[in-house]
Design an enzyme around this catalytic site. Structure first.
Site, PDB file in Angstrom:
ATOM      1  N   LEU A   1       0.810  -1.216   0.000  1.00 43.24           N
ATOM      2  CA  LEU A   1       0.000   0.000   0.000  1.00 43.24           C
ATOM      3  C   LEU A   1       0.841   1.262   0.000  1.00 43.24           C
ATOM      4  O   LEU A   1       0.635   2.168  -0.799  1.00 43.24           O
ATOM      5  CB  LEU A   1      -0.890   0.027   1.245  1.00 43.24           C
ATOM      6  CG  LEU A   1      -2.213  -0.716   1.182  1.00 43.24           C
ATOM      7  CD1 LEU A   1      -2.973  -0.482   2.463  1.00 43.24           C
ATOM      8  CD2 LEU A   1      -3.038  -0.255  -0.003  1.00 43.24           C
TER       9      LEU A   1
ATOM     10  N   ARG B   1      -7.940  -4.885  21.846  1.00 39.70           N
ATOM     11  CA  ARG B   1      -7.176  -6.068  21.463  1.00 39.70           C
ATOM     12  C   ARG B   1      -6.193  -6.532  22.529  1.00 39.70           C
ATOM     13  O   ARG B   1      -6.089  -7.727  22.806  1.00 39.70           O
ATOM     14  CB  ARG B   1      -6.378  -5.762  20.193  1.00 39.70           C
ATOM     15  CG  ARG B   1      -7.248  -5.619  18.987  1.00 39.70           C
ATOM     16  CD  ARG B   1      -6.439  -5.212  17.771  1.00 39.70           C
ATOM     17  NE  ARG B   1      -7.292  -5.216  16.593  1.00 39.70           N
ATOM     18  CZ  ARG B   1      -6.899  -4.882  15.382  1.00 39.70           C
ATOM     19  NH1 ARG B   1      -5.658  -4.503  15.175  1.00 39.70           N
ATOM     20  NH2 ARG B   1      -7.727  -4.924  14.372  1.00 39.70           N
TER      21      ARG B   1
END
Lengths: 250, 637
Positions: free
Chosen positions: B43, B330
């Site tokens: 990316l 998380r």
């Protein structure tokens, strides 16, 4: 986990693009049904390296079925026996103790073998460079919600865009045709309004490059759709054909 | 060396605009005189290479993949954040900035994060214009969903394949430039050294992975967009080829490494099945919206999950965090799962897993409802484990997933070597000690599309570049040192394959520098890693030759670097005598077992300078100042 299996492997070995290849036979014990197919090859390679032999080269990366790098022709089928599954997501529980498995690289003239099971698929990149894009410069885009796109259209474009560019379609086709790969991109961008300005130029350039690379013609056997791990539909080939016709009529 | 973050003056809302005006420009006609090397075409790299070529620079892009479309960005499932506020739920640039600084547990640079938030809306516009098929509502407008760590819906997505679609967008922009001849793309090239001449980064040495030849690429600036280093743990959700070699070799040439111990562990991964496991697979954390996490109350309970009655189950996240329940961040969810397994409540054959149970949701809403929302994840689970998650609970366990640390960069994304720019996961900058979901895609594209095109121009316009080609001594020296290293690796001719040693390194890292870390364990790792490194150099075996396609040699180069980087990670974790985000030092926790920061002593970026293999690195500190988001204790009760 049930017991382990012993598998006989018949693997294509080829030193480089210009060398002649051959099949080599290996017997691999201690294969666990929980292993992925590629982990089974890892195990074989560990054995080979320990014995001082060269490991079998094969392309792989994400091992989650999305990068499109793995490219194994297993028992005569691209990505192996399961429908909609890449070779990296295939697990050994699909096979049985005592099975014999033949592994070959993609077989197609425009995908020359680099080594063993690794092929050169850069022809796909050249097709993309010929027209598989919308010509927008960074920074010039209007607000993302300027053009509404009906949900069914966006969904169908997404179905086509799901192509991972692995080349199974070419490997499965008796003609070595890349129509499904090219169709997936042409169709995605023909469906979306953003792609309309260049649709004629796009389809003509991509098809011309596809032909120049030596991919074969489509004879509608649909082997590509049957073997596509992302189950891209051949209806996109129909759209490619109509786009091509449209481009040549205008 | 003094670390200058080059944060522009002025109010945070105006810093980037002021800076863009203050930066020097390269006249359009002069741009083609500059040549930029981009290493890595995921990316960040693909978007940078395409955008720079569009501006008129000459670009050379290298990738160890056969095509830019293979980069690991492709595996990102969930989505990409942007505060468009399309849902009218109170989002703003400032709120995304605030959430990201807080989510990073106050260890990121405010100015960088603000800019990231500012440019993120333009990323969505850009991607839509490229033909990225984001999810839409029936009215034809873009759909948003919510994600962990935020109370607004700002995540744009393309089914469960957002990373794939964004990467294919950047890839198409890059291939367009390749077709136009403005970018030269070289596939299957692995960068093995950075070339520094007269104090500036001027090129790289790369190995042609097909024929083994070493190649020199010279330019006026070098961009590294080579991803993270989770594979130092061997088992991670990263793709198999992901490695730290490009960044580590740049580090050895003088680029400081920032916060190496900041690694992220993702709670919802498919557990390890056997010793032969080669990598781990993540399932989107969106599963925690409707699945309930539990373990048996009894230790070592071997009954099938459906045989365990309700009152004998411990829904520990719901018990410990009544208000957030299964949706805690998380790091918290991961640590609690490990704790339950460490106490003997783990399930499955290895005892290293907890249940993620959809039976209540299926009873309430029906199987079809669950299948529509999460069908692809249930399919993936079945493909890998052979078990049906609709019939009995899925087993999950945390796995290493992302590295927030990376090469230190200033506000211009330039490292401590002038002319070396570092983008995406490879740099350390925007996520602090913990990255929020749907922020990695945002940062990679922000760096490549909207930041580097400005900041690199300022560097090029402000410096002179004496002519240097691939025959110059700096290139010859670097090439010789890579060739020597390769010879040295092959000459070891030991008995142990690369992967076996890599697994051992992974076990050390996971055991002593994984989810929970403490001083004694880290010190132990500091003894074990150099010993393993020594064994590697005495006992590794690489078959095949250097002048051919050789995946064993590729892996050996990467492991040689991981064995050095691992030690730095542990040193950094030992130095950071506090808990923050993903870095949990067991000595520093609140009574409830949450991470306890020490802002007085550790509100800084630890930037390490290489001092030679087997020599302790030198620490530099960049103090962090929080003028806008005041540090507070995170609470998810």
């Amino acid at each position: 986990m049930s017991g382990t299996m012993t598998i006989t492997l018949n693997v294509w070995r080829q030193r480089d693009r210009n060398s002649e290849g051959r099949f080599a036979l290996y017997t691999l014990p201690n294969v666990s049904p929980d292993m992925s197919f590629l982990e089974m090859l890892d195990l074989l390679n560990l054995d080979l390296v320990r014995k001082g032999e060269e490991a079998i080269a094969f392309d792989h990366d994400c091992r989650e079925g999305i990068c499109g790098t793995c490219s194994l022709y297993i028992n005569g089928r691209a990505h192996g026996p399961l429908k909609g599954v890449t070779a990296c997501q295939l697990h050994m529980r699909t096979f049985h103790d005592g099975d014999s498995i033949t592994i070959e690289p993609w077989r197609a003239k425009p995908f020359p073998v680099i080594r063993d099971l690794v092929v050169d698929r850069s022809a796909f990149d050249r097709i993309m460079a010929a027209g598989g894009f919308v010509s927008v410069r960074t920074g010039g885009a209007p607000d993302a919600n300027t053009i509404p796109i009906p949900k069914p259209v966006a969904e169908e474009a997404m179905d086509a865009a799901a192509c991972i560019g692995c080349g199974a379609c070419v490997a499965a086709c008796k003609n070595g045709s890349a129509m499904l790969f090219v169709a997936a991109k042409v169709s995605q961008l023909a469906l979306l309004p953003q792609g309309h300005a260049e649709r004629a130029r796009r389809v003509e350039s991509m098809v011309a490059q596809m032909d120049a690379e030596g991919f074969g013609a489509c004879s509608n056997t649909y082997a590509c759709e049957a073997e596509c791990p992302k189950q891209i539909s051949v209806t996109h080939i129909a759209r490619l054909n109509s786009e091509y016709l449209r481009a040549n009529l205008t | 060396m003094t670390l200058d973050s080059k944060i522009p003056a002025g109010p945070i809302e105006q810093k980037w605009d002021n800076h863009r005006f203050a930066m020097k420009l390269v006249n359009p006609a002069n741009k083609r005189k500059y040549h930029i090397i981009v290493v890595g075409t995921g990316l960040a790299g693909a978007s940078a290479a395409a955008s720079l070529a569009e501006l008129g620079y000459r670009v050379t892009a290298l990738s160890y993949h056969e095509s830019p479309r293979r980069a690991h960005s492709i595996s990102a499932q969930g989505g990409i954040n942007a505060p468009k506020n399309y849902p009218n739920d109170g989002d703003s640039v400032y709120r995304l900035f605030y959430d990201t600084v807080k989510g990073g547990d106050y260890r990121a640079r405010e100015a960088n994060v603000y800019r990231l938030s500012q440019v993120s809306n333009a990323i969505i516009d850009q991607c839509v214009a490229q033909g990225v098929p984001f999810a839409r509502e029936y009215g034809g407008l873009l759909d948003n969903r919510s994600f962990g760590g935020a109370q607004v819906s700002r995540t744009f997505y393309a089914r469960g394949q957002t990373g794939q679609q964004l990467l294919l967008g950047a890839y198409s922009a890059l291939m367009r430039q390749v077709g136009l001849g403005t970018v030269k793309f070289y596939e299957r090239r692995e960068m093995l050294d950075l070339v520094v001449a007269d104090g500036k980064a001027r090129g790289v040495i790369a190995r042609n992975m097909v024929d083994g030849r070493l190649e020199s690429y010279d330019g006026d600036a070098v961009i590294l967009a080579t991803g993270g280093y989770s594979n130092v743990f061997f088992l991670s959700t990263n793709a198999k080829m992901c490695n730290a070699t490009a960044t580590w070799r740049a580090h050895k040439r003088g680029a400081l490494f920032g916060n190496p111990c900041f690694t992220q562990i993702h709670p919802t991964c498919i557990p390890v099945a056997s010793e032969h496991q080669s990598k781990l697979t993540l399932m989107s954390e969106s599963l925690r919206n409707d699945g309930r996490i539990w373990v048996p109350k009894a230790k070592a309970d071997k009954r099938a999950p459906n045989q365990i009655p309700e009152e004998e189950r411990d829904y520990y996240l719901e018990r410990l965090y009544p208000s957030f329940g299964n949706l805690v961040p998380r790091d918290v969810a991961s640590r609690r799962a490990k704790e339950m397994c460490d106490k003997g409540h783990g399930v499955g054959t290895t005892g290293l897993a907890v249940y993620l149970d959809f039976s209540d949701t299926i009873k309430r809403n029906g199987k079809a409802w669950v299948a529509e929302k999460y069908g692809n994840l249930f399919d993936m689970y079945k493909q890998i484990t052979g078990e049906d998650g609709y019939e009995s609970p899925m087993r999950i366990y945390p796995a290493v997933h992302y590295t927030m640390g990376g090469l230190w960069v200033d506000y211009n994304l330039m490292g401590t070597i002038p002319g070396l720019f570092v983008l995406g996961e490879a740099n350390f900058s925007d996520h602090g000690a913990n990255r929020l979901g749907a922020s990695a895609l945002m940062q990679g594209l922000a760096d490549g599309y909207f930041i580097i095109p400005y900041t690199i121009g300022d560097y090029l316009a402000s410096n002179k570049f004496p002519k240097l080609d691939a025959g110059a001594p700096a290139f010859k020296d670097a090439e010789t040192s890579v060739a020597d290293l390769t010879k040295k690796l092959i000459a070891v001719r030991g008995k142990t394959p690369v992967d076996v040693l890599h697994k051992e390194l992974g076990k050390i890292m996971w055991e002593y520098c994984g989810m929970g870390r403490n001083s004694a364990g880290l010190k132990k790792a500091l003894a074990l890693i150099p010993a393993l490194r020594e064994r590697f150099w005495k006992d590794v075996t690489i078959t095949g030759s250097a002048d051919a396609f050789n995946q064993e040699l590729e892996k050996a180069h990467r492991l040689a670097d991981f064995l050095e980087l691992a030690e730095l990670i542990v040193r950094d974790a030992l130095l950071r005598d506090e808990s923050c985000g993903g870095h949990f030092r067991e000595e520093h926790q609140t009574e409830e077992g949450e991470a306890k920061r020490n802002d007085t002593k550790f509100s800084f970026v630890a930037a390490w300078e290489f001092a030679g293999t087997n020599r302790p690195p030198k620490l530099h500190k960049e103090p962090l100042k929080f003028d806008y988001v005041k540090p507070s204790q995170r609470s998810y009760k």
